[in-house]
Design a protein around this motif. Structure first.
Motif, PDB file in Angstrom:
ATOM      1  N   TYR A   1       0.801  -1.224   0.000  1.00 17.86           N
ATOM      2  CA  TYR A   1       0.000   0.000   0.000  1.00 17.86           C
ATOM      3  C   TYR A   1       0.838   1.281   0.000  1.00 17.86           C
ATOM      4  O   TYR A   1       0.303   2.364   0.192  1.00 17.86           O
ATOM      5  N   GLU A   2       2.119   1.150  -0.217  1.00 19.43           N
ATOM      6  CA  GLU A   2       2.994   2.313  -0.159  1.00 19.43           C
ATOM      7  C   GLU A   2       2.614   3.356  -1.209  1.00 19.43           C
ATOM      8  O   GLU A   2       2.526   4.542  -0.916  1.00 19.43           O
ATOM      9  N   PHE A   3       2.352   2.907  -2.434  1.00 24.45           N
ATOM     10  CA  PHE A   3       2.111   3.873  -3.509  1.00 24.45           C
ATOM     11  C   PHE A   3       0.823   4.657  -3.286  1.00 24.45           C
ATOM     12  O   PHE A   3       0.788   5.875  -3.477  1.00 24.45           O
ATOM     13  N   VAL A   4      -0.246   3.971  -2.894  1.00 21.82           N
ATOM     14  CA  VAL A   4      -1.517   4.682  -2.717  1.00 21.82           C
ATOM     15  C   VAL A   4      -1.389   5.696  -1.584  1.00 21.82           C
ATOM     16  O   VAL A   4      -2.000   6.778  -1.624  1.00 21.82           O
ATOM     17  N   THR A   5      -0.566   5.394  -0.589  1.00 19.91           N
ATOM     18  CA  THR A   5      -0.335   6.352   0.500  1.00 19.91           C
ATOM     19  C   THR A   5       0.438   7.557  -0.007  1.00 19.91           C
ATOM     20  O   THR A   5       0.142   8.704   0.339  1.00 19.91           O
TER      21      THR A   5
ATOM     22  N   LEU B   1      -0.923  15.990  -8.788  1.00 19.22           N
ATOM     23  CA  LEU B   1      -1.822  16.838  -9.569  1.00 19.22           C
ATOM     24  C   LEU B   1      -1.020  17.706 -10.542  1.00 19.22           C
ATOM     25  O   LEU B   1      -1.462  17.960 -11.662  1.00 19.22           O
ATOM     26  N   TYR B   2       0.143  18.141 -10.119  1.00 18.52           N
ATOM     27  CA  TYR B   2       0.991  18.934 -10.998  1.00 18.52           C
ATOM     28  C   TYR B   2       1.477  18.095 -12.178  1.00 18.52           C
ATOM     29  O   TYR B   2       1.499  18.563 -13.319  1.00 18.52           O
ATOM     30  N   MET B   3       1.843  16.837 -11.899  1.00 22.34           N
ATOM     31  CA  MET B   3       2.330  15.966 -12.972  1.00 22.34           C
ATOM     32  C   MET B   3       1.221  15.592 -13.941  1.00 22.34           C
ATOM     33  O   MET B   3       1.407  15.585 -15.151  1.00 22.34           O
ATOM     34  N   SER B   4       0.027  15.269 -13.392  1.00 27.70           N
ATOM     35  CA  SER B   4      -1.098  14.916 -14.266  1.00 27.70           C
ATOM     36  C   SER B   4      -2.403  15.050 -13.503  1.00 27.70           C
ATOM     37  O   SER B   4      -2.849  14.112 -12.831  1.00 27.70           O
ATOM     38  N   ASN B   5      -2.999  16.214 -13.605  1.00 32.58           N
ATOM     39  CA  ASN B   5      -4.292  16.455 -12.989  1.00 32.58           C
ATOM     40  C   ASN B   5      -5.342  15.469 -13.528  1.00 32.58           C
ATOM     41  O   ASN B   5      -6.164  14.936 -12.769  1.00 32.58           O
ATOM     42  N   GLU B   6      -5.285  15.183 -14.834  1.00 35.13           N
ATOM     43  CA  GLU B   6      -6.236  14.281 -15.472  1.00 35.13           C
ATOM     44  C   GLU B   6      -6.129  12.868 -14.900  1.00 35.13           C
ATOM     45  O   GLU B   6      -7.141  12.203 -14.651  1.00 35.13           O
ATOM     46  N   TRP B   7      -4.891  12.402 -14.708  1.00 37.89           N
ATOM     47  CA  TRP B   7      -4.700  11.035 -14.194  1.00 37.89           C
ATOM     48  C   TRP B   7      -5.262  10.893 -12.785  1.00 37.89           C
ATOM     49  O   TRP B   7      -5.950   9.926 -12.470  1.00 37.89           O
ATOM     50  N   VAL B   8      -4.982  11.871 -11.935  1.00 41.19           N
ATOM     51  CA  VAL B   8      -5.467  11.807 -10.548  1.00 41.19           C
ATOM     52  C   VAL B   8      -6.987  11.786 -10.517  1.00 41.19           C
ATOM     53  O   VAL B   8      -7.598  10.927  -9.861  1.00 41.19           O
ATOM     54  N   LEU B   9      -7.629  12.708 -11.223  1.00 41.37           N
ATOM     55  CA  LEU B   9      -9.093  12.786 -11.196  1.00 41.37           C
ATOM     56  C   LEU B   9      -9.738  11.537 -11.792  1.00 41.37           C
ATOM     57  O   LEU B   9     -10.785  11.081 -11.313  1.00 41.37           O
ATOM     58  N   ALA B  10      -9.096  10.956 -12.793  1.00 41.12           N
ATOM     59  CA  ALA B  10      -9.639   9.748 -13.418  1.00 41.12           C
ATOM     60  C   ALA B  10      -9.489   8.527 -12.525  1.00 41.12           C
ATOM     61  O   ALA B  10     -10.201   7.532 -12.699  1.00 41.12           O
ATOM     62  N   ASN B  11      -8.557   8.576 -11.573  1.00 43.02           N
ATOM     63  CA  ASN B  11      -8.269   7.411 -10.737  1.00 43.02           C
ATOM     64  C   ASN B  11      -8.733   7.549  -9.289  1.00 43.02           C
ATOM     65  O   ASN B  11      -8.340   6.756  -8.436  1.00 43.02           O
ATOM     66  N   LEU B  12      -9.576   8.528  -9.008  1.00 40.76           N
ATOM     67  CA  LEU B  12     -10.008   8.749  -7.626  1.00 40.76           C
ATOM     68  C   LEU B  12     -10.710   7.533  -7.036  1.00 40.76           C
ATOM     69  O   LEU B  12     -10.511   7.174  -5.877  1.00 40.76           O
ATOM     70  N   ASP B  13     -11.544   6.877  -7.836  1.00 42.74           N
ATOM     71  CA  ASP B  13     -12.232   5.675  -7.339  1.00 42.74           C
ATOM     72  C   ASP B  13     -11.240   4.558  -7.020  1.00 42.74           C
ATOM     73  O   ASP B  13     -11.483   3.751  -6.110  1.00 42.74           O
ATOM     74  N   ASN B  14     -10.170   4.501  -7.765  1.00 45.52           N
ATOM     75  CA  ASN B  14      -9.150   3.489  -7.540  1.00 45.52           C
ATOM     76  C   ASN B  14      -8.261   3.854  -6.347  1.00 45.52           C
ATOM     77  O   ASN B  14      -7.851   2.993  -5.569  1.00 45.52           O
TER      78      ASN B  14
ATOM     79  N   PHE C   1      -9.091   5.973  -3.710  1.00 45.70           N
ATOM     80  CA  PHE C   1      -9.935   5.847  -2.516  1.00 45.70           C
ATOM     81  C   PHE C   1     -10.875   4.664  -2.743  1.00 45.70           C
ATOM     82  O   PHE C   1     -12.081   4.816  -2.983  1.00 45.70           O
ATOM     83  N   ASP C   2     -10.307   3.493  -2.666  1.00 48.34           N
ATOM     84  CA  ASP C   2     -10.992   2.246  -3.044  1.00 48.34           C
ATOM     85  C   ASP C   2     -11.817   1.706  -1.882  1.00 48.34           C
ATOM     86  O   ASP C   2     -11.281   1.155  -0.912  1.00 48.34           O
ATOM     87  N   ARG C   3     -13.125   1.849  -1.966  1.00 47.33           N
ATOM     88  CA  ARG C   3     -14.010   1.391  -0.887  1.00 47.33           C
ATOM     89  C   ARG C   3     -14.038  -0.127  -0.762  1.00 47.33           C
ATOM     90  O   ARG C   3     -14.424  -0.665   0.283  1.00 47.33           O
ATOM     91  N   GLN C   4     -13.642  -0.831  -1.816  1.00 49.49           N
ATOM     92  CA  GLN C   4     -13.702  -2.293  -1.807  1.00 49.49           C
ATOM     93  C   GLN C   4     -12.491  -2.919  -1.112  1.00 49.49           C
ATOM     94  O   GLN C   4     -12.511  -4.101  -0.758  1.00 49.49           O
ATOM     95  N   ASN C   5     -11.438  -2.144  -0.951  1.00 50.18           N
ATOM     96  CA  ASN C   5     -10.222  -2.640  -0.290  1.00 50.18           C
ATOM     97  C   ASN C   5      -9.995  -1.769   0.934  1.00 50.18           C
ATOM     98  O   ASN C   5      -9.430  -0.688   0.848  1.00 50.18           O
ATOM     99  N   TYR C   6     -10.418  -2.278   2.085  1.00 46.46           N
ATOM    100  CA  TYR C   6     -10.437  -1.462   3.303  1.00 46.46           C
ATOM    101  C   TYR C   6      -9.052  -0.951   3.695  1.00 46.46           C
ATOM    102  O   TYR C   6      -8.876   0.229   4.009  1.00 46.46           O
ATOM    103  N   GLN C   7      -8.057  -1.820   3.684  1.00 46.50           N
ATOM    104  CA  GLN C   7      -6.724  -1.401   4.089  1.00 46.50           C
ATOM    105  C   GLN C   7      -6.159  -0.351   3.129  1.00 46.50           C
ATOM    106  O   GLN C   7      -5.515   0.607   3.546  1.00 46.50           O
ATOM    107  N   LYS C   8      -6.423  -0.541   1.865  1.00 48.85           N
ATOM    108  CA  LYS C   8      -5.989   0.429   0.849  1.00 48.85           C
ATOM    109  C   LYS C   8      -6.667   1.780   1.086  1.00 48.85           C
ATOM    110  O   LYS C   8      -6.026   2.839   1.013  1.00 48.85           O
ATOM    111  N   TRP C   9      -7.936   1.729   1.389  1.00 44.75           N
ATOM    112  CA  TRP C   9      -8.700   2.955   1.666  1.00 44.75           C
ATOM    113  C   TRP C   9      -8.164   3.665   2.907  1.00 44.75           C
ATOM    114  O   TRP C   9      -8.016   4.892   2.921  1.00 44.75           O
ATOM    115  N   LEU C  10      -7.856   2.887   3.962  1.00 47.63           N
ATOM    116  CA  LEU C  10      -7.287   3.471   5.176  1.00 47.63           C
ATOM    117  C   LEU C  10      -5.982   4.203   4.874  1.00 47.63           C
ATOM    118  O   LEU C  10      -5.745   5.314   5.353  1.00 47.63           O
TER     119      LEU C  10
END
Length: 285
Positions: free
Chosen positions: A9-13, A23-36, A38-47
């Motif tokens: 989980y290092e990268f998601v943190t 966001l500076y590197m790619s605002n589009e990438w961040v906004l497109a991946n918000l569901d991924n 902040f993943d509600r299906q993977n509790y530890q990842k979400w934490l």
């Protein structure tokens, strides 16, 4: 990001912790991946994502809106594994969103409205403190006086926590530049509880400031404060307020005597001596 499925989980943190950089590197990438992210299906990842996000000191309207409408903020506030830093950061985000007009009090879906509905001591306490910390922002006053009566309206003064919140609101007296009927009523309601959380000091400083131009109003607020506290510190504030009352004429002098009488009734004679210093300089020497 996919390595989170393997328990890494290092990268998601890092993504949420260094959100401005991503966001500076790619605002589009961040906004497109918000569901991924902040993943509600993977509790530890979400934490991990929420914990990293707590260290971001900038509010991004699109991301804040995403977290709000998808229930992430409420979920995080209610999660037993996310305490202190995360809760404080989210409350501060909500306050900034309100101050920045991202949210409206009258909007029942707004997070600022939800905080009032939830009536949780820790959340409201943090909200009061954070807004007080922004007190040097002169543009904040309108927002404060819009929120103050609604906030006070959800406080239960029959409880210990409610009295403590009323005490914390005494710090908001710093926002009062001129007393009017609306803010005077707010001050009169909270003043008796000033010492519940040791906020008499700040209220006395505000009373002294108010007394410079409105000694009568300062007297009324001071009298209410003395229903719950006989604290006389800071001395400079007490002396200044008494001086302003004395200088206001015969009625003000009577009010000054009434104030020191309340202190004497509580076993505190120092304000009486200070009043003598003011009205009869050199006599105590």
């Amino acid at each position: 990001m996919a390595r989170a499925e393997k328990g890494e989980y290092e990268f998601v943190t890092l993504v949420t912790n260094y959100l401005p950089n991503f966001l500076y590197m790619s605002n589009e990438w961040v906004l497109a991946n918000l569901d991924n992210i902040f993943d509600r299906q993977n509790y530890q990842k979400w934490l991990c994502a929420m914990s990293g996000f707590a260290w971001v000191n900038i509010i991004y309207k699109d991301i804040y809106h995403f977290l709000k409408v998808n229930g992430h903020i409420i979920r995080a506030l209610d999660d037993e594994n996310l305490r202190d830093r995360v809760d404080k950061a989210l409350i501060q985000n909500i306050a900034i969103a309100y101050i920045s007009d991202y949210e409206k009090l009258e909007d029942e879906s707004s997070m600022i409205h939800q905080l009032l509905v939830r009536r949780k001591y820790e959340e409201l306490s943090q909200l009061i403190w954070f807004i007080w910390m922004q007190r040097k922002d002169e543009n904040l006053h309108t927002k404060v006086f819009e929120l103050w009566p609604r906030l006070f309206g959800v406080i239960d003064l029959s409880t210990r926590e409610g009295k403590k919140l009323a005490s914390k609101l005494c710090d908001w007296s710093v926002f009062v530049e001129e007393v009017n009927e609306e803010n005077k009523n707010l001050l009169l309601k909270i003043a008796p509880f000033a010492e519940e959380e040791y906020n008499t000091h700040d209220l006395l400083e505000s009373i002294a400031k108010i007394s410079n131009k409105q000694p009568k109003e300062a007297f009324e607020i001071w009298l209410k404060m003395l229903e719950g506290s006989s604290m006389d510190f800071p001395e400079e504030a007490v002396r200044a307020a008494l001086t302003n009352l004395v200088n206001a004429g015969s009625n003000g002098q009577r009010q000054a005597k009434e104030i020191v009488s309340k202190y004497i009734e509580a076993g505190n004679e120092r304000p009486h001596k200070w009043l003598r210093d003011i009205t009869e300089p050199g006599k105590n020497g």
